[in-house]
Write an enzyme that holds these catalytic residues in place. Structure first.
Site, PDB file in Angstrom:
ATOM      1  CE  LYS A   1     -41.257   0.743  -9.432  1.00  0.00           C
ATOM      2  NZ  LYS A   1     -42.062  -0.311 -10.034  1.00  0.00           N
TER       3      LYS A   1
ATOM      4  CE  LYS B   1     -38.520  -5.518  -4.239  1.00  0.00           C
ATOM      5  NZ  LYS B   1     -39.092  -5.063  -5.542  1.00  0.00           N
TER       6      LYS B   1
ATOM      7  CG  ASP C   1     -39.586  -3.133 -10.122  1.00  0.00           C
ATOM      8  OD1 ASP C   1     -40.300  -4.060  -9.712  1.00  0.00           O
ATOM      9  OD2 ASP C   1     -40.002  -1.995 -10.329  1.00  0.00           O
ATOM     10  CD  GLU C   2     -41.756  -6.474 -10.921  1.00  0.00           C
ATOM     11  OE1 GLU C   2     -41.517  -6.011  -9.793  1.00  0.00           O
ATOM     12  OE2 GLU C   2     -42.389  -5.842 -11.793  1.00  0.00           O
TER      13      GLU C   2
ATOM     14  CG  HIS D   1     -41.397  -8.978  -5.846  1.00  0.00           C
ATOM     15  ND1 HIS D   1     -42.060  -9.366  -6.978  1.00  0.00           N
ATOM     16  CD2 HIS D   1     -41.660  -7.658  -5.694  1.00  0.00           C
ATOM     17  CE1 HIS D   1     -42.698  -8.310  -7.487  1.00  0.00           C
ATOM     18  NE2 HIS D   1     -42.475  -7.258  -6.730  1.00  0.00           N
TER      19      HIS D   1
ATOM     20  CG  HIS E   1     -43.802  -7.781  -2.033  1.00  0.00           C
ATOM     21  ND1 HIS E   1     -43.961  -6.662  -2.810  1.00  0.00           N
ATOM     22  CD2 HIS E   1     -42.487  -7.835  -1.720  1.00  0.00           C
ATOM     23  CE1 HIS E   1     -42.786  -6.066  -2.968  1.00  0.00           C
ATOM     24  NE2 HIS E   1     -41.878  -6.772  -2.318  1.00  0.00           N
TER      25      HIS E   1
ATOM     26  CE  LYS F   1     -48.222  -0.996  -9.236  1.00  0.00           C
ATOM     27  NZ  LYS F   1     -47.063  -0.572  -9.999  1.00  0.00           N
TER      28      LYS F   1
ATOM     29  N   GLY G   1     -46.918  -1.344  -3.999  1.00  0.00           N
ATOM     30  CA  GLY G   1     -47.743  -1.300  -5.213  1.00  0.00           C
ATOM     31  C   GLY G   1     -48.627  -0.069  -5.209  1.00  0.00           C
TER      32      GLY G   1
ATOM     33  CB  ALA H   1     -43.316   4.357  -2.109  1.00  0.00           C
TER      34      ALA H   1
HETATM   35  C1  CAP Z   1     -44.222  -1.389  -6.862  1.00  0.00           C
HETATM   36  C2  CAP Z   1     -43.726  -2.605  -7.583  1.00  0.00           C
HETATM   37  C3  CAP Z   1     -44.013  -3.969  -6.934  1.00  0.00           C
HETATM   38  C4  CAP Z   1     -45.479  -4.243  -6.656  1.00  0.00           C
HETATM   39  C5  CAP Z   1     -45.851  -5.678  -6.567  1.00  0.00           C
HETATM   40  C6  CAP Z   1     -44.299  -2.633  -8.970  1.00  0.00           C
HETATM   41  O1  CAP Z   1     -43.910  -0.214  -7.563  1.00  0.00           O
HETATM   42  O2  CAP Z   1     -42.359  -2.541  -7.735  1.00  0.00           O
HETATM   43  O3  CAP Z   1     -43.519  -4.955  -7.780  1.00  0.00           O
HETATM   44  O4  CAP Z   1     -45.705  -3.650  -5.409  1.00  0.00           O
HETATM   45  O5  CAP Z   1     -47.107  -5.837  -5.990  1.00  0.00           O
HETATM   46  O6  CAP Z   1     -43.569  -3.000  -9.878  1.00  0.00           O
HETATM   47  O7  CAP Z   1     -45.470  -2.323  -9.120  1.00  0.00           O
HETATM   48  P1  CAP Z   1     -44.722   1.126  -7.332  1.00  0.00           P
HETATM   49  P2  CAP Z   1     -47.284  -6.811  -4.753  1.00  0.00           P
HETATM   50  O8  CAP Z   1     -44.486   1.546  -5.903  1.00  0.00           O
HETATM   51  O9  CAP Z   1     -44.159   2.129  -8.306  1.00  0.00           O
HETATM   52  O10 CAP Z   1     -46.167   0.831  -7.583  1.00  0.00           O
HETATM   53  O11 CAP Z   1     -46.362  -6.302  -3.708  1.00  0.00           O
HETATM   54  O12 CAP Z   1     -48.722  -6.668  -4.380  1.00  0.00           O
HETATM   55  O13 CAP Z   1     -46.938  -8.171  -5.209  1.00  0.00           O
HETATM   56 MG    MG Z   2     -42.082  -4.224  -8.977  1.00  0.00          MG
END
Ligand code: CAP
Ligand code: MG
Length: 399
Positions: free
Chosen positions: A138, A164, A166-167, A255, A288, A295, A326, A348
């Site tokens: 992040k 990893k 992020d998306e 993901h 995932h 959250k 998340g 996390a």
């Molecule tokens: C988590 C995360 C993931 C989410 C996706 C985000 O970051 O990178 O993409 O976990 O949710 O962008 O929110 P944080 P899921 O740890 O900062 O929240 O795995 O339910 O698809």
């Molecule tokens: Mg993400």
């Protein structure tokens, strides 16, 4: 089992009987349409969908539809989805309909499944039974390749097993994949020589269908030790294409960004369960499924069942590592493990990089929380002589 059986929840509109609605779904998805047709020849009827086990469920109904195996083109996932999960969602006499699960006969799974699975990924990292800890770099976009690699180093040296992308980070100008990947891998090699630990880096290769294999091959050549694919936006076949290529042979982190548009509504759409089955058959090694404490919105029973779908024996395919991610932070770790077990990746982003003393301390705090939970020691007790965990709990929670 010879046929495929899909289970749906549905709620008909007023004046429509559940029997009519269930039959309408079965016909729409197989050999019928909204009215009688003169072209539905006698010899076509072996492909009819069969309505089974129609029962009341909450304010609606649950039904199973049996689809003859012959209706499917073996190995064609888009075609499978058109049968289980096609037009039915738009039928105007049915107020809501949700695909809950699909039982697949062996014949519809001409795939090898995960190459690594939980055991294979554990072997790479060198663990036996504890949950893995992962982090998402992040901010999710914006860092340059050098800073991305530095953050990866701090997380790895602090104790994570997996890093990893992020998306939304793929191959943008501010952080090209060809620059970022070698720099991150160099840092992870450094961590290996300092600590002996192997840390995986799931580089995001999500892209257009005609480019993903090429991107996977490039990443492999540049030293990647894991690849990440965003399955809903790329399409399920993206996993198959990469998993089936013998030259790649890397574990795949899956993901699911955008899934909630489909999975979140409890009455309409598609539950995560069928997606878990598709990812497992197509060769995802980790997927995932959500968190107990984080959250993102979730249904606890569905989450527990989804994780079981990935980890329990199924058609002799290797198991898939469920990823809890998340809004996760050290304070939530014990609950995650208690509910979901230890064959789990606890991931996390904010919960590591938001630690008051930075990324390294955040990673250490997550590992400490895992150790405490595995030893069944309350986090607050464990935190007394683990300062990183103590600081994390002060910021986020005291459970
Ligand atoms: C988590 C995360 C993931 C989410 C996706 C985000 O970051 O990178 O993409 O976990 O949710 O962008 O929110 P944080 P899921 O740890 O900062 O929240 O795995 O339910 O698809
Ligand atoms: Mg993400």
């Amino acid at each position: 089992m010879k046929d495929a059986v899909a289970t749906y929840y549905f709620r008909p509109k007023e004046g429509i009987t559940p029997e009519w609605a269930a039959q309408a779904i079965a016909e729409e998805q197989t050999t019928g349409t909204w009215t009688d047709i003169s072209t539905r020849e006698e010899y076509v009827h072996y492909l009819d969908g069969q309505v089974e086990n129609l029962v009341q469920s909450g304010t609606g109904y649950q039904v199973s539809i049996r689809y003859p195996t012959e209706i499917f083109e073996i190995g064609n996932i888009p075609q499978y989805l058109s049968v289980f999960a096609g037009n039915l969602f738009g039928l105007s006499r049915i107020a809501a309909v949700r695909l809950l699960d699909v039982e697949f006969p062996k014949e519809l799974i001409p795939y090898k499944g995960p190459k690594f699975g939980i055991e294979g990924v554990r072997k790479l990292v060198g663990t036996t039974d504890r949950p893995h800890v992962g982090t998402i770099i992040k901010p999710k976009v914006g860092l340059n390749p050098e800073d991305t690699a530095s953050v990866a180093y701090e997380a790895a040296i602090g104790g994570v097993d997996l890093i990893k992308d992020d998306e939304t980070l793929t191959d943008q100008k501010f952080c090209p994949l060809a620059k970022r990947l070698p720099l991150v891998m160099e840092k992870l090699d450094q961590v290996k020589s300092q600590t002996g630990r192997t840390v995986l880096y799931a580089v995001n290769i999500s892209t257009a269908g005609d480019k993903i294999l090429e991107r996977a091959e490039q990443a492999k050549e540049m030293g990647a030790n894991m690849l990440m694919i965003d399955v809903i936006v790329c399409g399920f076949d993206a996993i198959r294409v990469v998993a089936e290529d013998p030259s790649i042979n890397l574990p795949l982190h899956i993901h699911r960004t955008m899934h909630a548009a489909i999975t979140r509504n409890r009455e309409h759409g598609i539950a995560m369960r069928p997606f878990c089955r598709l990812v497992r058959m197509l060769g995802g090694d980790q997927l995932h499924t959500g968190t107990v404490s984080g959250k993102m919105e979730h249904d606890m029973q569905e989450l527990i069942g989804d994780n079981r779908t990935l980890t329990h024996p199924w058609h002799a395919l290797k198991s898939v590592f469920p990823v809890a991610s998340g809004g996760l932070h050290p304070g939530g770790v014990a609950d995650e493990i208690k509910t979901l077990g230890s064959d789990l990746i606890l991931q996390a982003g904010g919960g590591i990089h938001g630690h008051p003393d930075g990324t390294r301390a955040g990673a250490t705090a997550m590992r400490q929380a895992v150790d405490a939970a595995m030893e069944e020691i309350p986090l607050v007790t464990y935190a007394e002589d683990h300062p990183e965990l103590k600081r994390a709990l002060e910021k986020w929670s005291k459970t």
